[in-house]
Structures are given as structure tokens and as C-alpha cells.
Design an enzyme around this catalytic site. Sequence first.
Site, PDB file in Angstrom:
ATOM      1  N   ARG A 159       5.930  -1.421   2.657  1.00 34.41           N
ATOM      2  CA  ARG A 159       5.738  -2.793   2.207  1.00 34.41           C
ATOM      3  C   ARG A 159       4.823  -3.481   3.216  1.00 34.41           C
ATOM      4  NH1 ARG A 159      11.336  -1.762   1.798  1.00 34.41           N
ATOM      5  NH2 ARG A 159      12.167  -1.890  -0.335  1.00 34.41           N
ATOM      6  N   LYS A 183      13.318  -3.351   4.855  1.00 35.40           N
ATOM      7  CA  LYS A 183      14.019  -4.394   4.123  1.00 35.40           C
ATOM      8  C   LYS A 183      15.529  -4.225   4.270  1.00 35.40           C
ATOM      9  CE  LYS A 183      14.226  -6.475  -0.484  1.00 35.40           C
ATOM     10  NZ  LYS A 183      13.793  -6.358  -1.902  1.00 35.40           N
ATOM     11  N   HIS A 257       0.572  -4.225  -2.376  1.00 39.27           N
ATOM     12  CA  HIS A 257       1.715  -3.613  -3.050  1.00 39.27           C
ATOM     13  C   HIS A 257       1.260  -2.551  -4.046  1.00 39.27           C
ATOM     14  CE1 HIS A 257       6.032  -3.847  -3.179  1.00 39.27           C
ATOM     15  NE2 HIS A 257       6.031  -3.775  -4.499  1.00 39.27           N
ATOM     16  N   ARG A 260       0.968   0.643  -2.307  1.00 38.22           N
ATOM     17  CA  ARG A 260       2.317   1.233  -2.193  1.00 38.22           C
ATOM     18  C   ARG A 260       2.679   1.931  -3.506  1.00 38.22           C
ATOM     19  NH1 ARG A 260       7.757   0.562  -0.052  1.00 38.22           N
ATOM     20  NH2 ARG A 260       9.223  -0.293  -1.569  1.00 38.22           N
ATOM     21  N   HIS A 283      14.188   2.068  -1.214  1.00 36.75           N
ATOM     22  CA  HIS A 283      14.899   1.385  -2.295  1.00 36.75           C
ATOM     23  C   HIS A 283      16.400   1.609  -2.156  1.00 36.75           C
ATOM     24  CE1 HIS A 283      11.194   1.503  -5.196  1.00 36.75           C
ATOM     25  NE2 HIS A 283      11.155   0.487  -4.353  1.00 36.75           N
ATOM     26  N   TYR A 292       8.339   4.470 -11.389  1.00 35.26           N
ATOM     27  CA  TYR A 292       7.250   5.365 -11.001  1.00 35.26           C
ATOM     28  C   TYR A 292       7.227   6.652 -11.815  1.00 35.26           C
ATOM     29  CZ  TYR A 292       6.958   2.139  -7.175  1.00 35.26           C
ATOM     30  OH  TYR A 292       6.832   0.981  -6.455  1.00 35.26           O
TER      31      TYR A 292
END
Length: 310
Positions: A159, A183, A257, A260, A283, A292
Site C-alpha cells: 500500500r 495496516k 493502488h 498494487r 488482507h 483478483y
Amino acid sequence: MQSLTYKTAVKSFSKYLIAERGYSELTAQEYKYDLNLFATYLEEEFDKEIENTTVDEINQFHLSSFLNDLVLIQDNSPSTRNRKLYSIRSFFKFLMKKDILNDDPSNLIDATKTSTKSEPIYLREKEINSFLQAIKNYDSKNQSRDLAITKVFLYCGLRISELVNLDLEDINYEDNSIKFYGKGNKERYVPLHQEALQAIDKYLPDRNQITPNDKDAEKALFLSNRGNRISQRTIQIMVKKYAKKSGIKNPDRITPHKLRHSFATMVYKTTKDLRIIQELLGHSNISTTQIYTHTDKEQRKDAVNQLPDF
């Protein structure tokens, strides 16, 4: 028409919610949290001194950039973005009602659809090559830095917030990896592809020519020309610039992004393993990773063309 600073207006709005609208203190705090988050964004991304910023200085571009970055950069869900949009709309309606503002900058900002999940935009291999070539062709003292940043996106899938916070010590040359806190303050381990590692190594001599401005900049991997840790806005502008120079279709839609997304798409095509992608992207929920699993048009054509003749 009176001029009111943003911070003073937020305080007045919080009192209004409790005293006139009958909201609980907890609900008022939630509104205030969203508005303070926007204030931080103004400071970090637009260099606003929030203590002196008046409400009439805030425009639609400031608001839309903040709300879009929540989804594109911070990985917030569309419903979270919509809740923050509601807080902002309520705030500006209050300012209009109290004759503090003549125009509402949030009026034309639409909510995000939450019922549909679109496929992420990503770059194909040809487009990636064009993007990288655009950096190489651009005569700039930032060339090695911009190339290293781009390859870290493309080969590590970070990110933008994770990339700007990378420190020199996060790179492990013994096993060619980077380890950092992503994150949710979760520790992430991402292997470093040789292309990314070589790009970083080529950048470091140029980085060492810059004098860091403070202790934080001294340990930062990526620096601005002024000696500060590089900002998210600088990287966003950089990506847009090279997307336009590369001749990629719809360059305005290309963001950090999307680089990414390109990484995740390439890994999925290679492995077909969602768990690996989930770990690499950081995630917490694999349902987020499932976007994806899309296929492009050429893959669909190949699949149909391989069907037997009857």
C-alpha cells in the site's frame, strides 16, 4: 458572512449535534472523529495549517480526494467511505444552516455503490513495460528513486502508506525480503524480487546525497529532494505523470493502488493461490482478495477457442 476556522467550526458542530439534534455524546464523537481525520488529511496531503484554515477554503477537490483515497489507498470499504461522506455532508449542512457558508462543497459528491464489486484496474505486461520505459526516458534527478518506488509497488504489492513508511532497516539483505508493520499494525513479511532489490541498490547512492531534515528522515528509505520522508501526494503525482508519458490508455485512472493491483494480478496468474496473495497483500479477510481472480478478455477468448469442435 463570518469567517470561521475549521477547528472552531467542528467544535460548534459537535455541540450542535448534542444540544439541538439530541444526539448522544458517543455519536457526536464519531462525527468529530471523521472530521478530524479529514483535518489530518488536509495537513498531510495539502500542506494546510489546520489551526488557521477557514471553512471557506475547503473545496470539492479536497473532499473528493480524501474520500477517494480512503478506498484507493487506505483500503477502506465503500460503506466506510459513505459513512464519512455522511459526516462531512452533515457538517457542511450545519454551516449552511448557520449562514457560515454560502456554498456546500460536499453537495456534488456521490456516495459509492456498495452492492457491486467491480474488477480492479491493473496494468498488463506491455503497459508495465511502457510505464517503466517512461521513467527511464525522463531526464530527472529523481529517476533512480522513481524507478525503485515503482518496482517496489509492482514486485511487492505494498500500500502507498506502507511504502512511504519503509525504513532502511526494513530491508533484509540476508534473505532478500522486507519486514514491516502494515495496516492494523500487523507485521508483514514480503520477499524482495531481484528487480526490486537491484532498483533499491541503484537508488541508495542518490539517496545518500540528500541531507535528511530530521531523525525520521534519517531512517526513511525514500526521501524527497528537500530531505523529508517522501509523502503520499508526491508519489501519487509521480505515478500520474509517468502514466501520461507512457501512453497508457486512461492514464488518469492509474494510481499507486493500481500498481498494487497489478502485482496481485500477476501473482494470481502465476500461482492461482489466493492464500499466498492474501498474505502478500496483508488482507485480513480472503473475500477482499477474491477480486483478483478476474480474467482478462484474452484469457476468456483462449478458454472459448480451446473448446472441442462438435
